[in-house]
Design an enzyme around this catalytic site. Sequence first.
Site, short mmCIF file in Angstrom:
data_model
loop_
_atom_site.label_atom_id
_atom_site.label_comp_id
_atom_site.label_asym_id
_atom_site.label_seq_id
_atom_site.Cartn_x
_atom_site.Cartn_y
_atom_site.Cartn_z
N SER A 142 41.70 29.96 42.48
CA SER A 142 40.86 30.62 41.22
C SER A 142 41.38 29.56 39.99
O SER A 142 42.50 29.60 39.98
CB SER A 142 40.73 31.97 41.01
OG SER A 142 40.33 32.47 40.02
N TYR A 155 45.90 39.59 40.77
CA TYR A 155 44.82 38.61 41.48
C TYR A 155 45.16 37.37 40.91
O TYR A 155 45.51 36.27 41.62
CB TYR A 155 43.43 38.98 41.25
CG TYR A 155 42.34 37.99 41.62
CD1 TYR A 155 41.98 38.11 42.90
CD2 TYR A 155 42.03 36.95 40.89
CE1 TYR A 155 41.08 37.33 43.25
CE2 TYR A 155 40.93 35.86 41.44
CZ TYR A 155 40.61 36.37 42.66
OH TYR A 155 39.41 35.22 43.34
#
Length: 267
Positions: A142, A155
């Site tokens: 990401s 995350y």
Amino acid sequence: MIETSRKTALVTGASSGIGAAYADRLARRGYDLVLVARNVERMEELARSLTAETARKVDVIGADLTKSDDVARIEHRLRDDCAIDLLVNNAGMALTGNVLTAPASDVERLIALNVTAPTRLATVAGNAFAERGQGAIVNVASVLALVSEMLDGAYNGSKAYLLTFSRWLGLQLGPKGVYVQGLLPAVTRTEVWERSGMDIGMFPPQVVMDVYDLVDAALVGFDRREDVTIPPLADEVQWKAYDEARLALQPGFQNGTSALRYRPRDS
């Protein structure tokens, strides 16, 4: 080198979102598929559709990759199935809340799914592909791997790990015929937002990427053999400058004494 008449891709998190989009695009590129996720019913529906439209063979494996035994089953498939020459490590999750407020069990599940599982699968696939002299691994990280100020903390950290691991793995496996791509999506319209209790509507529509646009762009980077692909980033020079600055720091780490700026004033 072991030759196979048909190439096969194993895709994790394949029941929806980025994984399902990869399944669609890879089938249309001529890949047979092994789809892995918890939701077997959804994957079977996708398999029927793709087989009808592309005539590709699609196997479905129900597995919860937060569980070690389930990861081991997928490791065995990667190790033993010589037709597989592409692993798409896509399965992942975000927290509801953040690492300071979420239950410890949720944080453990995130680490198991976002860090432990892709590491184990990529390690087994990398060794198997290197032995065969060909193959590729896509690790879906990401852009938050580069951003510490947003989302839930855990995350971001997991995706930063996956980016670093991908680049290291590519350096080790490249000379053995195995390509590794780290993919860095930004805001993409998938179910992960709803599952983590976030509203994707909080973002302006112009910054939300369609999942098929994302995968199509990722596959362009794949074909170019980029080690890192950032589909939303228009200015490639920015990424190169960032990476060059990172590399420029490294000589400064090679110092056996503390930097002058950290020494006590009376020393």
